[in-house]
Design a protein around this motif. Structure first.
Motif, PDB file in Angstrom:
ATOM      1  N   ASN A   1     -12.778 -20.952  -8.193  1.00 63.75           N
ATOM      2  CA  ASN A   1     -11.645 -21.768  -8.656  1.00 63.75           C
ATOM      3  C   ASN A   1     -10.854 -22.365  -7.497  1.00 63.75           C
ATOM      4  O   ASN A   1     -10.431 -23.517  -7.545  1.00 63.75           O
ATOM      5  CB  ASN A   1     -10.684 -20.928  -9.511  1.00 63.75           C
ATOM      6  CG  ASN A   1     -11.326 -20.493 -10.808  1.00 63.75           C
ATOM      7  OD1 ASN A   1     -12.312 -21.072 -11.239  1.00 63.75           O
ATOM      8  ND2 ASN A   1     -10.781 -19.454 -11.420  1.00 63.75           N
TER       9      ASN A   1
ATOM     10  N   ARG B   1      -0.204 -23.725 -11.091  1.00 65.24           N
ATOM     11  CA  ARG B   1      -1.186 -23.435 -12.150  1.00 65.24           C
ATOM     12  C   ARG B   1      -1.814 -22.071 -11.939  1.00 65.24           C
ATOM     13  O   ARG B   1      -2.011 -21.305 -12.875  1.00 65.24           O
ATOM     14  CB  ARG B   1      -2.280 -24.522 -12.179  1.00 65.24           C
ATOM     15  CG  ARG B   1      -2.064 -25.553 -13.279  1.00 65.24           C
ATOM     16  CD  ARG B   1      -3.296 -26.414 -13.488  1.00 65.24           C
ATOM     17  NE  ARG B   1      -3.620 -27.173 -12.278  1.00 65.24           N
ATOM     18  CZ  ARG B   1      -3.125 -28.385 -12.015  1.00 65.24           C
ATOM     19  NH1 ARG B   1      -2.300 -28.960 -12.863  1.00 65.24           N
ATOM     20  NH2 ARG B   1      -3.458 -29.019 -10.910  1.00 65.24           N
TER      21      ARG B   1
ATOM     22  N   ASP C   1       0.609 -19.339 -12.850  1.00 66.53           N
ATOM     23  CA  ASP C   1       0.687 -19.174 -14.310  1.00 66.53           C
ATOM     24  C   ASP C   1      -0.463 -18.292 -14.815  1.00 66.53           C
ATOM     25  O   ASP C   1      -0.263 -17.443 -15.687  1.00 66.53           O
ATOM     26  CB  ASP C   1       0.628 -20.536 -15.019  1.00 66.53           C
ATOM     27  CG  ASP C   1       1.929 -21.314 -14.858  1.00 66.53           C
ATOM     28  OD1 ASP C   1       2.930 -20.699 -14.435  1.00 66.53           O
ATOM     29  OD2 ASP C   1       1.929 -22.533 -15.131  1.00 66.53           O
ATOM     30  N   ARG C   2      -1.664 -18.475 -14.262  1.00 64.30           N
ATOM     31  CA  ARG C   2      -2.799 -17.629 -14.683  1.00 64.30           C
ATOM     32  C   ARG C   2      -2.591 -16.200 -14.205  1.00 64.30           C
ATOM     33  O   ARG C   2      -2.879 -15.240 -14.918  1.00 64.30           O
ATOM     34  CB  ARG C   2      -4.123 -18.174 -14.109  1.00 64.30           C
ATOM     35  CG  ARG C   2      -4.524 -19.563 -14.591  1.00 64.30           C
ATOM     36  CD  ARG C   2      -6.033 -19.787 -14.497  1.00 64.30           C
ATOM     37  NE  ARG C   2      -6.580 -19.702 -13.149  1.00 64.30           N
ATOM     38  CZ  ARG C   2      -6.548 -20.686 -12.239  1.00 64.30           C
ATOM     39  NH1 ARG C   2      -5.955 -21.829 -12.535  1.00 64.30           N
ATOM     40  NH2 ARG C   2      -7.091 -20.529 -11.048  1.00 64.30           N
TER      41      ARG C   2
ATOM     42  N   ASP D   1      -2.523 -12.168 -16.108  1.00 60.09           N
ATOM     43  CA  ASP D   1      -3.754 -11.403 -15.857  1.00 60.09           C
ATOM     44  C   ASP D   1      -3.458  -9.909 -16.017  1.00 60.09           C
ATOM     45  O   ASP D   1      -2.612  -9.357 -15.295  1.00 60.09           O
ATOM     46  CB  ASP D   1      -4.250 -11.705 -14.429  1.00 60.09           C
ATOM     47  CG  ASP D   1      -5.652 -11.164 -14.200  1.00 60.09           C
ATOM     48  OD1 ASP D   1      -5.934 -10.031 -14.638  1.00 60.09           O
ATOM     49  OD2 ASP D   1      -6.463 -11.866 -13.567  1.00 60.09           O
TER      50      ASP D   1
END
Ligand SMILES: Cc1cc2nc3c(=O)[nH]c(=O)nc-3n(C[C@H](O)[C@H](O)[C@H](O)COP(=O)(O)O)c2cc1C
Length: 136
Positions: free
Chosen positions: A33, A63, A66-67, A71
């Motif tokens: 990613n 972004r 935010d992930r 988690d």
């Protein structure tokens, strides 16, 4: 394009504190990613906590944050630093695992990762990166 650096500490949940498999899964997804998103990152796992530094464009860093916040492999994310930067310091790798070197342990001096100032956190990660990337 303005650049941004975020550094956070979190508490590993369950097996994430010690499992090599969980760590490998995190590193695999991150490598893929972060390469895609133009992010550079350094991650250290020590004593039940994660310390991570992320550099890249503001929107890409946000972004990822935010992930990360949702988690379940870690919790209690606290930002040590969240700043605009003139250039990348850790720009060569989408994701690098920084070990705690003996020099790093001296710098940490028995403190928990979440007691670090941004400058000490950065120095600690830089030592780990150096150890991981210097040719044998
Ligand atoms: C401590 C920790 C560090 C992580 N670092 C990254 C990272 O640098 N980049 C990334 O994409 N995902 C990272 N992840 C995983 C993300 O939280 C999320 O699971 C992942 O980005 C989802 O990607 P996918 O949709 O490709 O599976 C990390 C997870 C943990 C627990």
């Amino acid at each position: 394009m303005p650049l941004h650096r975020a550094i956070y500490v979190s508490d590993a949940v369950g097996g994430a504190a010690t499992s090599l498999l969980i760590l490998a899964e995190i590193l695999g997804a991150s490598e893929r990613n972060n390469r895609r998103d133009g992010l550079s990152s350094v991650l250290m796992r020590h004593d039940g906590r994660f310390l991570q530094l992320i550099e890249g464009r503001r929107a890409d860093v946000d972004r990822l944050m935010d992930r990360l916040r949702v988690d379940p492999r870690h919790e209690n994310l606290r930002l040590l630093s969240d700043v605009a930067i003139p250039g990348r310091r850790f720009g060569d790798w989408p994701m690098i695992l920084a070990e705690l070197t003996s020099e790093g342990a001296r710098l940490l001096d028995g403190d928990a990762l979440d007691r670090l100032s941004p400058a000490r956190a950065e120095a600690l990660l830089a030592l780990g990166v150096e150890a991981a990337t210097v040719p044998a």
